[in-house]
Design an enzyme around this catalytic site. Structure first.
Site, short mmCIF file in Angstrom:
data_model
loop_
_atom_site.label_atom_id
_atom_site.label_comp_id
_atom_site.label_asym_id
_atom_site.label_seq_id
_atom_site.Cartn_x
_atom_site.Cartn_y
_atom_site.Cartn_z
N ASP A 200 5.63 34.77 33.06
CA ASP A 200 5.38 33.50 32.41
C ASP A 200 4.73 32.60 33.43
O ASP A 200 5.19 32.48 34.56
CB ASP A 200 6.70 32.88 31.92
N GLU A 287 1.74 36.16 28.00
CA GLU A 287 1.57 35.52 26.71
C GLU A 287 0.10 35.39 26.35
O GLU A 287 -0.72 35.09 27.20
CB GLU A 287 2.18 34.12 26.77
N CYS A 339 16.62 32.82 22.93
CA CYS A 339 17.50 33.25 24.00
C CYS A 339 17.19 34.70 24.32
O CYS A 339 17.14 35.54 23.43
CB CYS A 339 18.96 33.10 23.56
N CYS A 342 20.62 36.92 23.38
CA CYS A 342 21.13 37.15 22.03
C CYS A 342 20.11 36.85 20.93
O CYS A 342 20.37 37.11 19.76
CB CYS A 342 22.40 36.34 21.79
N CYS A 357 22.24 28.60 26.29
CA CYS A 357 22.45 29.14 24.95
C CYS A 357 23.85 28.79 24.45
O CYS A 357 24.84 29.20 25.05
CB CYS A 357 22.24 30.65 24.95
N CYS A 360 25.64 32.47 23.14
CA CYS A 360 26.21 33.49 24.04
C CYS A 360 26.53 32.93 25.43
O CYS A 360 27.05 33.65 26.28
CB CYS A 360 25.27 34.68 24.16
N ASP A 367 11.63 29.13 32.44
CA ASP A 367 10.50 30.05 32.57
C ASP A 367 10.96 31.49 32.72
O ASP A 367 10.30 32.42 32.27
CB ASP A 367 9.62 29.65 33.77
ZN LIG Z 1 22.11 33.55 23.72
#
Ligand SMILES: [Zn+2]
Length: 393
Positions: A200, A287, A339, A342, A357, A360, A367
């Protein structure tokens, strides 16, 4: 090492590559180069003018590439200035006009509002091209022979490889250069490592890789900031000085040198970073960004880094092809929001630098989280294309 030798024995892919060397012309030769450049510029502007006036008259007759090219011999007899320039170089000028118009129409068709091809002032026309190697331009050892100009010394810091195709002469802030585009240049593969990563490109740091939980950060070199400050200073100096004055011209020359220095430093950094990555990984995912849109960003710092990314990606892709490795772009979908552990969507603005997150409990640099998502998306796509490939038994 064994595997490398085996790789050498099979036919290696060959690529097109451009070699750039500094020219060391005598003062007379520099003057001759300058003269060719100014005549090419004159012809460019004339050809543009013709297209414009014919179009405005609107008698259904449009100036075209072939018609303008066909008129060149006539032009040379009418105007002795042009007779002193290599015929193919002049043809290439007409081709440049054609390309400018093609780009203009293409963009207009795509619903953009491009600027009409512009007339080139003295400061804006920097190069001329011999479209065929051997047709007026030949490199012989450390000497470049140019028809109607002479034999110019070349700083041959590395040998020319492959089959030379075209020769471009350009004037830069610190002197004259020659770029020779070659086809079928042999590639040198790097040893396989069996590693894959996603990268990234960051704003604060240059880039970050996805190596499990220990993503590697490559910082922007420190000299960037300093060079940018110097650049801003040189820019201010130019705008303070009176237009058309000798002092202003001097300041402009200094600014150009400064720009060149920054560009070279950046380029050098990109080359080194790309090589380090390719030594380490076989496959690199990044990307798929619409760079053109990004560069229009109104924030200066951001647009500079966007332009810099575009260059880095080009260099990385080219070097990968040379090294027998792969760079692959994945569509940018929520790479910074999702995330990486998860898959939960965690919306955050650009200023939020940490991914936290709620689902989780993963806490990770923004980044780094994105880099992991890019790696995962790339691997998923790869798996899909493999699954889609019909098995040939
Ligand atoms: Zn998560």
């Amino acid at each position: 090492m064994d595997s490398m030798e085996n790789m050498e024995s099979v036919e290696l892919p060959r690529l097109a590559k451009t070699f750039k060397y500094r020219l060391v012309p005598t003062p007379e030769q520099a003057q001759a180069l300058e003269l060719v450049l100014s005549r090419c510029r004159m012809l460019y502007n004339c050809a543009l003018e013709q297209r414009k006036t014919w179009w405005e008259r609107g008698q259904g007759k449009r100036a075209t590439y072939y018609q303008q090219k066909g008129e060149l011999p006539e032009l040379k007899t009418a105007c002795s200035d042009y007779a002193e320039v290599n015929a193919q170089v002049l043809q290439d000028v007409i081709l440049r006009v054609e390309r400018a118009f093609q780009a203009f129409f293409r963009r207009a068709q795509h619903g953009e509002t491009p600027d009409y091809p512009r007339f080139q002032g003295t400061g804006r026309y920097h190069s001329f091209t011999y479209p065929q190697y051997g047709g007026g331009a030949v490199l012989d050892g450390g000497v470049l022979s140019l028809s109607k100009i002479g034999r110019i010394c070349v700083r041959l810091h590395r040998p020319l490889e492959g089959i030379p195709k075209t020769v471009m002469i350009s004037r830069q802030a610190d002197g004259w250069y020659v770029c020779i585009s070659c086809a079928k240049v042999a590639t040198a593969p790097l040893p396989r490592t069996g590693r894959e990563t996603g990268i990234d490109l960051g704003l604060k740091v240059f880039l970050i890789t996805a190596d499990g939980q220990a993503g590697e950060v490559i910082e922007n070199p420190r000299h960037y900031r300093k060079a940018e400050q110097q650049l801003a200073k040189a820019q201010r100096r130019v705008s303070r000085r009176k237009q058309g004055s000798h002092r202003r011209r001097k300041a402009v020359a200094l600014l150009k040198r400064q720009h060149q220095r920054v560009q070279r430093q950046r380029r050098d950094f990109h080359h080194k970073t790309a090589l380090a990555l390719l030594r380490h990984y076989d496959v690199i995912f990044l990307e798929d960004l619409q760079v053109r849109n990004l560069v229009r960003n109104p924030y200066l710092a951001k647009s500079i880094s966007d332009a810099s990314w575009a260059q880095f990606r080009t260099i990385l892709a080219f070097k990968a092809a040379c090294a027998g490795k792969r760079v692959s772009a994945v569509p940018a979908h929520y790479t910074s929001q999702e995330c990486s552990d998860c898959g939960e969507l965690v919306p955050k603005s650009l200023s939020v630098r940490t991914h936290i997150c709620p689902s989780c409990g993963l806490v990770l640099d923004r980044d780094e989280n994105a880099a992991l998502n890019i790696l995962r998306a790339g691997q998923a796509r790869q798996a899909r294309t493999w699954a889609e490939t019909p098995c040939v038994a």
